[in-house]
Design an enzyme around this catalytic site. Structure first.
Site, mmCIF file in Angstrom:
data_model
loop_
_atom_site.group_PDB
_atom_site.id
_atom_site.type_symbol
_atom_site.label_atom_id
_atom_site.label_comp_id
_atom_site.label_asym_id
_atom_site.label_seq_id
_atom_site.Cartn_x
_atom_site.Cartn_y
_atom_site.Cartn_z
ATOM 1 N N MET B 1 0.857 -1.195 0.077
ATOM 2 C CA MET B 1 0.087 -0.005 -0.020
ATOM 3 C C MET B 1 0.719 1.034 0.038
ATOM 4 S SD MET B 1 -3.223 -0.712 0.060
ATOM 5 C CE MET B 1 -4.271 -2.118 0.458
ATOM 6 N N CYS B 2 0.203 2.430 -0.096
ATOM 7 C CA CYS B 2 1.149 3.507 -0.120
ATOM 8 C C CYS B 2 0.514 4.636 0.940
ATOM 9 C CB CYS B 2 0.530 4.305 -1.603
ATOM 10 S SG CYS B 2 0.635 3.058 -2.926
ATOM 11 N N GLN B 3 1.103 5.740 0.848
ATOM 12 C CA GLN B 3 0.713 6.756 1.933
ATOM 13 C C GLN B 3 0.287 7.969 1.164
ATOM 14 O OE1 GLN B 3 2.250 6.942 5.666
ATOM 15 N NE2 GLN B 3 2.841 5.065 6.090
ATOM 16 N N ILE B 78 3.346 8.853 -1.391
ATOM 17 C CA ILE B 78 4.584 7.821 -1.576
ATOM 18 C C ILE B 78 4.071 6.453 -1.854
ATOM 19 C CG2 ILE B 78 6.417 9.120 -0.221
ATOM 20 C CD1 ILE B 78 5.479 7.496 2.147
ATOM 21 N N ASN B 108 -4.485 5.076 -2.000
ATOM 22 C CA ASN B 108 -3.894 4.242 -1.575
ATOM 23 C C ASN B 108 -4.797 3.050 -1.357
ATOM 24 O OD1 ASN B 108 -3.590 2.566 0.869
ATOM 25 N ND2 ASN B 108 -3.180 4.481 2.218
#
Lengths: 276, 276
Positions: B1-3, B78, B108
């Site tokens: 996953m992303c932020q 990110i 995300n």
């Protein structure tokens, strides 16, 4: 007026050398101090770095000079505002998407009273004649080809038609790319050089910097650099003829056509150039 | 996953403090090392800085940490890749234009088997579920409103409808902005804080850095920061409820609605979160 810099390459190449000379003109060796932008393609997308600080002392320009981003198509622009406020939304290159690709456009010139009725596929965010011209061209591509992406030859023909239409409004030097090829049109002032094997050393005009491309480039590399004024003092740059539209692909000129610029406009353009 | 990181403000504000903590998670204090992006609105346009180097050691991130760009709406991301290669074209935020404005989107999550038939107004350049979802939403806005730009309430309603549709495919935490307002949806994890007069000092979790906002902000300022996980350890962050969609304008939450996430999807989302 503004200054343009474009690069089209056979293999991903960094533009730090050319950009170092070019950036000096943004308020250093020349007076184009109203912001700048540079965009790098990677595949079908691009990343664009913009700043409204003068290029010669922008931290963003400083980053670009020292961060070798490799790309096959690059468009950069330093701005001397003629139309539109000194806002970021008026900084070139402008970016839009069509056929799942980024399209980039930068313009040097002044299109007088150019205010087309646009359908709304592409609308300007800022106030420049340049962004209006770009939206007009992108809309024109949609109207001509719909969802069927044309090959380079048909694309070039369509861009030539629209360029013909737009040159009636004034000075229209531009660079346009879809990440696959790069098109360049000259109303008044544009030069290019194609570097290929065997490469040689080049020395910048605007900064005391030499790079020996023979040491950094290999046999299959080929790079065309297109710019308002030559960037190096020990190479032979080719001057575009007024009205000349060229398409560069794989690092070399592939297609060219002479756009017929009306005589009164041409005369006005030269006067404009003399003042610039 | 992303932020995700978003900021919506009453007055132009720089995000260097929040971004410094956030950037550390891009391969430093956390493992989201597959590139990053941050975009800043200025009026109707935006400028987006992307890099595929890990955020914690990217020269582009370094520039952003030290170059205080003031903006009323910012979206950063990110990446920890789940779908799509580590190419720049897959870096968020994604940008498109409609109604003469930039629209920015960062996601995300993971939308499984989401492959809508798109008309072609907006097509993805990369391979992510995220960019497909963004194109789907932008097309949806065009289909609903045509060329008549809606007010925040009608826009929010349309985005809520489309979010309802998209949450059926999986985890869909996102930030979406048109430069006027910022919308945030939580499937699994999202937090926000609204800072207003009188301001206080804040201390980052991911870097030993304190800023006293009482010294840098004035009475009319108001800033909402939205992020996957809280950025500071001495302030109270509000956790979004799963399914909560909010619209921030002028630095504060203005509209909220609960999206009904199907129970089986919700269960799968939590399992997904536990693994992330």
């Amino acid at each position: 007026m503004c200054q343009l810099l474009g690069m089209n390459c056979a293999t991903p190449t960094d533009i730090t050398f050319s950009f170092t000379g070019f950036a000096a003109r943004g308020g250093g060796t020349d007076h184009h101090a109203d912001g700048f932008g540079i965009a790098f393609y990677e595949n079908r997308g691009s990343r664009c770095f913009l700043d409204n600080a003068p290029c010669c002392r922008s931290p963003v320009a400083e980053l670009i000079k020292h961060y070798p981003i490799k790309s096959r198509n690059v468009i950069a622009h330093i701005r001397k505002a003629t139309q539109g406020a000194l806002e970021l939304e008026n900084c070139h290159p402008f970016v839009r998407e069509h056929w799942g690709r980024h399209w980039l456009f930068a313009h040097n010139g002044d299109l007088k009273d150019f205010d087309p009725a646009l359908r709304g596929d592409y609308l300007p965010m800022g106030q420049t004649d340049s962004e209006r011209a770009f939206c007009f061209m992108m809309e024109g591509l949609r109207m001509r080809f719909g969802m069927a992406e044309p090959d380079d030859a048909r694309l070039f023909e369509a861009v030539a038609d629209m360029t013909q239409e737009l040159t009636r409004y004034g000075v229209f030097n531009f660079l346009l790319s879809n990440g696959r090829c790069l098109m360049a049109h000259c109303s008044t002032q544009l030069h290019y050089i194609t570097r290929a094997w065997p490469f040689h050393a080049a020395h910048l005009i605007d900064a005391d910097m030499t790079v020996d491309f023979a040491r950094t480039h290999a046999e299959g590399d080929r790079v065309s650099v297109i710019t308002t004024r030559p960037l190096t003092d020990n190479e032979t740059w080719t001057r575009f003829q007024p009205g000349e539209l060229m398409l560069f692909a794989d690092g070399e000129p592939r297609l060219r056509q002479r756009i017929d610029i009306p005589e009164d406009i041409q005369r006005a353009n030269w006067q404009n150039l003399a003042c610039a």
